[in-house]
Design an enzyme around this catalytic site. Structure first.
Site, PDB file in Angstrom:
ATOM      1  N   ASN A   8       1.961 -25.517-104.520  1.00 16.14           N
ATOM      2  CA  ASN A   8       1.759 -26.793-105.207  1.00 16.14           C
ATOM      3  C   ASN A   8       0.982 -26.498-106.488  1.00 16.14           C
ATOM      4  O   ASN A   8      -0.206 -26.185-106.430  1.00 16.14           O
ATOM      5  CB  ASN A   8       0.966 -27.729-104.273  1.00 16.14           C
ATOM      6  N   TRP A   9       1.676 -26.583-107.627  1.00 18.72           N
ATOM      7  CA  TRP A   9       1.024 -26.235-108.889  1.00 18.72           C
ATOM      8  C   TRP A   9       0.280 -27.419-109.510  1.00 18.72           C
ATOM      9  O   TRP A   9      -0.279 -27.301-110.613  1.00 18.72           O
ATOM     10  CB  TRP A   9       2.055 -25.634-109.866  1.00 18.72           C
ATOM     11  N   LYS A  10       0.295 -28.561-108.846  1.00 20.65           N
ATOM     12  CA  LYS A  10      -0.497 -29.725-109.292  1.00 20.65           C
ATOM     13  C   LYS A  10      -0.323 -29.947-110.802  1.00 20.65           C
ATOM     14  O   LYS A  10       0.758 -29.751-111.335  1.00 20.65           O
ATOM     15  CB  LYS A  10      -1.967 -29.529-108.896  1.00 20.65           C
ATOM     16  N   HIS A  96       0.645 -36.427-100.693  1.00 21.60           N
ATOM     17  CA  HIS A  96      -0.416 -35.429-100.892  1.00 21.60           C
ATOM     18  C   HIS A  96      -1.766 -36.150-100.966  1.00 21.60           C
ATOM     19  O   HIS A  96      -1.871 -37.247-101.505  1.00 21.60           O
ATOM     20  CB  HIS A  96      -0.173 -34.617-102.178  1.00 21.60           C
ATOM     21  N   GLU A  98      -4.278 -35.874-102.756  1.00 16.36           N
ATOM     22  CA  GLU A  98      -4.746 -36.296-104.083  1.00 16.36           C
ATOM     23  C   GLU A  98      -4.078 -37.596-104.505  1.00 16.36           C
ATOM     24  O   GLU A  98      -4.673 -38.428-105.197  1.00 16.36           O
ATOM     25  CB  GLU A  98      -4.523 -35.166-105.098  1.00 16.36           C
ATOM     26  N   GLU A 169      -3.022 -30.918 -94.020  1.00 16.31           N
ATOM     27  CA  GLU A 169      -4.000 -30.418 -94.986  1.00 16.31           C
ATOM     28  C   GLU A 169      -5.300 -31.205 -94.838  1.00 16.31           C
ATOM     29  O   GLU A 169      -5.421 -32.321 -95.354  1.00 16.31           O
ATOM     30  CB  GLU A 169      -3.475 -30.603 -96.415  1.00 16.31           C
ATOM     31  N   GLY A 175      -8.948 -27.121-102.020  1.00 18.60           N
ATOM     32  CA  GLY A 175      -9.610 -26.745-103.268  1.00 18.60           C
ATOM     33  C   GLY A 175     -11.100 -26.514-103.120  1.00 18.60           C
ATOM     34  O   GLY A 175     -11.826 -26.428-104.108  1.00 18.60           O
ATOM     35  N   SER A 214      -7.022 -24.195 -99.028  1.00 16.29           N
ATOM     36  CA  SER A 214      -7.675 -22.909 -99.310  1.00 16.29           C
ATOM     37  C   SER A 214      -7.017 -21.703 -98.634  1.00 16.29           C
ATOM     38  O   SER A 214      -7.704 -20.772 -98.219  1.00 16.29           O
ATOM     39  CB  SER A 214      -9.172 -22.982 -98.977  1.00 16.29           C
ATOM     40  N   GLY A 235      -2.346 -24.327-102.993  1.00 13.42           N
ATOM     41  CA  GLY A 235      -2.650 -24.819-104.332  1.00 13.42           C
ATOM     42  C   GLY A 235      -3.177 -23.685-105.202  1.00 13.42           C
ATOM     43  O   GLY A 235      -2.423 -22.893-105.758  1.00 13.42           O
ATOM     44  N   GLY A 236      -4.507 -23.585-105.286  1.00 15.91           N
ATOM     45  CA  GLY A 236      -5.168 -22.642-106.191  1.00 15.91           C
ATOM     46  C   GLY A 236      -4.594 -21.232-106.167  1.00 15.91           C
ATOM     47  O   GLY A 236      -4.313 -20.645-107.226  1.00 15.91           O
TER      48      GLY A 236
HETATM   49  P1  PGA Z   1      -5.676 -25.441-102.202  1.00 17.22           P
HETATM   50  O1  PGA Z   1      -4.711 -26.744-102.307  1.00 17.22           O
HETATM   51  O2  PGA Z   1      -4.818 -24.305-101.670  1.00 17.22           O
HETATM   52  O3  PGA Z   1      -6.146 -25.200-103.613  1.00 17.22           O
HETATM   53  O4  PGA Z   1      -6.775 -25.793-101.270  1.00 17.22           O
HETATM   54  C1  PGA Z   1      -3.777 -27.042-101.307  1.00 17.22           C
HETATM   55  C2  PGA Z   1      -3.040 -28.318-101.666  1.00 17.22           C
HETATM   56  O5  PGA Z   1      -3.613 -29.213-102.287  1.00 17.22           O
HETATM   57  O6  PGA Z   1      -1.851 -28.480-101.311  1.00 17.22           O
END
Ligand code: PGA
Length: 250
Positions: A8-10, A96, A98, A169, A175, A214, A235-236
């Site tokens: 997920n490149w957000k 998601h 967010e 998640e 994050g 994470s 994500g990250g």
């Molecule tokens: P993260 O994000 O790996 O940076 O914790 C995961 C996500 O939001 O899907």
């Protein structure tokens, strides 16, 4: 069923950066094991280049990070599943955390999107997960059950198991660098599996459940082998081809 290794490149990367990372990723994973599938969710503006970079690679799928539950209409700023398909996307994320917590999406709205995206022919990854407050209040099962019931409200019992996945998640692990440990992942994925089997008696047992929060090269090994973990959503650590390829192959 293949393990689904999703990125997920957000709201990161220009179109050129995204295409470059996608090409590096294909190169770094040219020995992709048979039992792995890669899915990347770039920002909308970068989708075309990533589709191009993955062209001819069946096991590399591009998806949208969000969609609106209509084919078209007066919905300023929104993108429809049909538009994603038109660009070459084969999947989409719904719910998601967010979007739930920053953009205020309700469980019901997430359910509408999930049903519509699936009916449109996109592989849909429904994201669920509890906040730290909810976990500390002992509400883990209630929250997962509420989000799954609403998220699956428009699905029929025979939903194609290849086309639908759930990403667990925990919000407190996204994050933050705090990963849920194997016992927490096992517990939550077991709960999700039971609820899925109840709600979808025909295919619930086979629907892939991804873990997200994470995930990094250093912990993929202990996560991907756990019961009821059929993939990860990263994500990250997915933003660089070097670290994401280690996760994909890990
Ligand atoms: P993260 O994000 O790996 O940076 O914790 C995961 C996500 O939001 O899907």
């Amino acid at each position: 069923m293949k393990k689904l290794m999703a990125a997920n490149w957000k709201m990161y990367k220009t179109a050129a950066d995204a295409e470059k990372t996608a090409r590096e990723l294909v190169e770094a994973t040219d020995n992709l094991p048979e039992d792995r599938e890669v899915m990347v969710f770039p920002p909308f503006t970068a989708i075309a280049g990533v589709v191009e970079a993955f062209a001819g690679n069946e096991n590399f799928i591009v998806g949208g990070q969000n969609c609106y539950p209509a084919d078209e209409g007066a919905f300023t700023g929104e993108i429809s599943p049909r538009m994603l398909l038109d660009l070459g996307c084969r999947s989409v994320l719904t719910g998601h955390s967010e979007r739930r917590h920053i953009l205020g999406e309700s469980d019901e709205f997430v359910g509408k999107k999930t049903g519509f995206a699936l009916r449109s022919g996109l592989h849909t990854v429904l994201c669920i997960g509890e906040t730290l407050e909810e976990r500390e209040a002992g509400a883990l099962t209630d929250v997962l059950s509420r989000q799954l019931k609403a998220g699956l409200a428009e699905l029929d019992n025979g939903v194609n198991q290849e086309m639908f996945s759930v990403a667990y998640e925990p919000v407190w692990a996204i994050g933050t660098g705090k990963t849920a440990g194997p016992p927490e992942i096992l517990e939550a994925h077991g709960i999700v599996r039971n609820i899925l089997s109840d709600l979808l008696p025909k295919t619930g047992k086979n629907i892939r459940i991804l873990y997200g929060g994470s995930v990094k090269p250093a912990n993929i090994g202990e996560i991907i082998t756990l019961d009821n973990v059929e993939g990860v959503l990263v994500g990250g650590a997915s933003l660089q081809a070097d670290s994401f390829s280690q996760i994909v192959l890990g």
